[in-house]
Scaffold this active site. Structure first.
Site, PDB file in Angstrom:
ATOM      1  N   HIS A   4      -4.677  23.189 -46.066  1.00 57.42           N
ATOM      2  CA  HIS A   4      -5.231  22.371 -44.995  1.00 57.42           C
ATOM      3  C   HIS A   4      -4.479  21.045 -44.958  1.00 57.42           C
ATOM      4  O   HIS A   4      -4.511  20.277 -45.921  1.00 57.42           O
ATOM      5  CB  HIS A   4      -6.723  22.119 -45.228  1.00 57.42           C
ATOM      6  CG  HIS A   4      -7.322  21.140 -44.252  1.00 57.42           C
ATOM      7  ND1 HIS A   4      -7.455  21.426 -42.910  1.00 57.42           N
ATOM      8  CD2 HIS A   4      -7.800  19.880 -44.427  1.00 57.42           C
ATOM      9  CE1 HIS A   4      -7.995  20.390 -42.297  1.00 57.42           C
ATOM     10  NE2 HIS A   4      -8.222  19.435 -43.201  1.00 57.42           N
ATOM     11  N   LYS A  18      -5.280  12.552 -40.332  1.00 52.96           N
ATOM     12  CA  LYS A  18      -3.975  13.240 -40.427  1.00 52.96           C
ATOM     13  C   LYS A  18      -3.441  13.603 -39.045  1.00 52.96           C
ATOM     14  O   LYS A  18      -2.269  13.347 -38.734  1.00 52.96           O
ATOM     15  CB  LYS A  18      -4.117  14.516 -41.288  1.00 52.96           C
ATOM     16  CG  LYS A  18      -4.558  14.249 -42.713  1.00 52.96           C
ATOM     17  CD  LYS A  18      -4.574  15.518 -43.539  1.00 52.96           C
ATOM     18  CE  LYS A  18      -5.571  16.552 -43.026  1.00 52.96           C
ATOM     19  NZ  LYS A  18      -6.967  16.072 -43.130  1.00 52.96           N
ATOM     20  N   ASP A  29      -3.476  21.230 -39.079  1.00 56.33           N
ATOM     21  CA  ASP A  29      -4.689  21.852 -39.620  1.00 56.33           C
ATOM     22  C   ASP A  29      -4.400  22.885 -40.707  1.00 56.33           C
ATOM     23  O   ASP A  29      -4.881  22.772 -41.820  1.00 56.33           O
ATOM     24  CB  ASP A  29      -5.534  22.485 -38.509  1.00 56.33           C
ATOM     25  CG  ASP A  29      -6.903  22.883 -39.027  1.00 56.33           C
ATOM     26  OD1 ASP A  29      -7.577  22.026 -39.635  1.00 56.33           O
ATOM     27  OD2 ASP A  29      -7.299  24.050 -38.843  1.00 56.33           O
ATOM     28  N   ARG A  32       2.001  -0.317 -56.527  1.00 51.72           N
ATOM     29  CA  ARG A  32       2.580  -1.285 -55.600  1.00 51.72           C
ATOM     30  C   ARG A  32       4.091  -1.387 -55.731  1.00 51.72           C
ATOM     31  O   ARG A  32       4.733  -2.101 -54.963  1.00 51.72           O
ATOM     32  CB  ARG A  32       1.940  -2.658 -55.819  1.00 51.72           C
ATOM     33  CG  ARG A  32       0.435  -2.642 -55.623  1.00 51.72           C
ATOM     34  CD  ARG A  32      -0.179  -4.016 -55.784  1.00 51.72           C
ATOM     35  NE  ARG A  32       0.282  -4.940 -54.767  1.00 51.72           N
ATOM     36  CZ  ARG A  32      -0.194  -6.179 -54.630  1.00 51.72           C
ATOM     37  NH1 ARG A  32      -1.134  -6.615 -55.454  1.00 51.72           N
ATOM     38  NH2 ARG A  32       0.271  -6.976 -53.692  1.00 51.72           N
TER      39      ARG A  32
END
Length: 321
Positions: A142, A163, A181, A247
């Protein structure tokens, strides 16, 4: 991964431009189950050990000239012995003449025979490539698969994280959609994963509040692509103020898909973040890393934290332009 896949002979014939000489039944009912192929020189010489009849067998100039050199009676015996092992498919290459005796043996043992005008090596290469994709181990995940600056980016995350909306923005910025999907992922080699969309939902995107749209119809043929290598994974998740996100990105993280490690980056999602631009930067940064350049390591070197200057490989030359 234990599931076995097959490809019908009619698809093989169509995609490789083969000519059907004989089939015991309709080509759509004959199936190839292994991507391995074979030139049966040892088999024709009488060595039968390790012969795998499931493989596509290629007979080229060398094989047929060897058989002809043995005399008529011995040639007939060799070919009958070969066909009696009932190979899944026999391909005659280089447009070589297929004698009536061969067709009789194919009919006797119900072995499909096709021919090709290509060279033996070329035909074998094309067959291996085609079967490698069609018979590859696969899973369905998915997510969303897009091509960004030539990099195949697989977007993963919980339902509703954004998404599809991010993919839509990337399409508007000139990138291409492969699947929304459901992404069908195939392991086509020990190092390569290829993603595509199931046929029935190809080019469609689901947008909550809007419904289903067809990206190809709305944005044109240049906005979609049938398949793409998976170069990296971006895991989209809701921003968690308690979580310490990376980071710097010095060391790459990986996730395994079909036993192949793929670089993965976690991108936190919250209002105000332009995810499409972030994903574009992530894709370009991933490409730079593959070329040998790591911006985080160069920064640490310039700050005096890293003692060794990062290796630049060929990237520095192109960077000057």
């Amino acid at each position: 991964m234990s599931e076995n896949y097959s490809v019908s002979l009619d698809k093989l014939v169509e995609n490789l431009s083969l000519t059907v000489v004989y089939t015991p039944r309709d080509p759509s009912e004959i199936f190839i189950t292994t991507q391995d192929v074979n030139r049966p020189g040892l088999m024709l010489a009488g060595y039968h050990d390790y012969f795998d009849p499931r493989r596509v067998q290629f007979l080229g100039l060398a094989e047929l000239e060897y058989v002809k050199s043995q005399g008529l009676a011995e040639s007939n015996r060799i070919m009958e012995d070969f066909f009696s092992h009932k190979p899944a498919l026999v391909v005659f290459t280089r447009g070589l003449t297929i004698y009536e005796k061969v067709i009789e043996l194919a009919q006797k043992y119900e072995v499909p025979v096709v021919s090709s005008n290509d060279s033996t090596s070329g035909c074998m290469s094309a067959t291996i490539s085609y079967l490698g994709v069609e018979l590859a181990p696969r899973i369905t995940r998915h997510g969303v698969l897009v091509e960004v600056y030539g990099e195949g980016v697989l977007l993963l995350g919980d339902s509703g994280v954004g998404k599809s909306e991010t993919a839509l923005e990337l399409i508007k910025r000139g990138h291409r959609l492969i699947a929304d999907d459901a992404v069908e992922i195939r392991r086509v080699s020990n190092k390569t994963l290829v993603g595509s969309a199931p046929d029935n939902i190809r080019h469609f995107i689901e947008l909550r509040g809007v419904g289903i749209i067809n990206a190809r119809r709305l944005f044109g043929i240049g906005s979609v692509k049938l398949s793409e290598k998976i170069d990296m994974v971006i895991n989209m998740e809701q921003w968690d103020s308690e979580k310490n996100y990376d980071r710097l990105g010095i060391d790459s993280e990986y996730m395994k898909i079909l036993d192949i490690e793929v670089p993965v980056t976690t991108v936190p999602v919250k209002p105000g973040r332009n995810l499409s631009i972030i994903i574009e930067a992530a894709a370009m940064n991933n490409r730079q890393k593959k070329m040998g350049y790591n911006a985080a390591k160069e920064l640490l070197y310039k700050l005096g934290i890293e003692e060794d200057e990062p290796e630049r490989k060929e990237f520095e030359f192109w960077h000057d332009f």
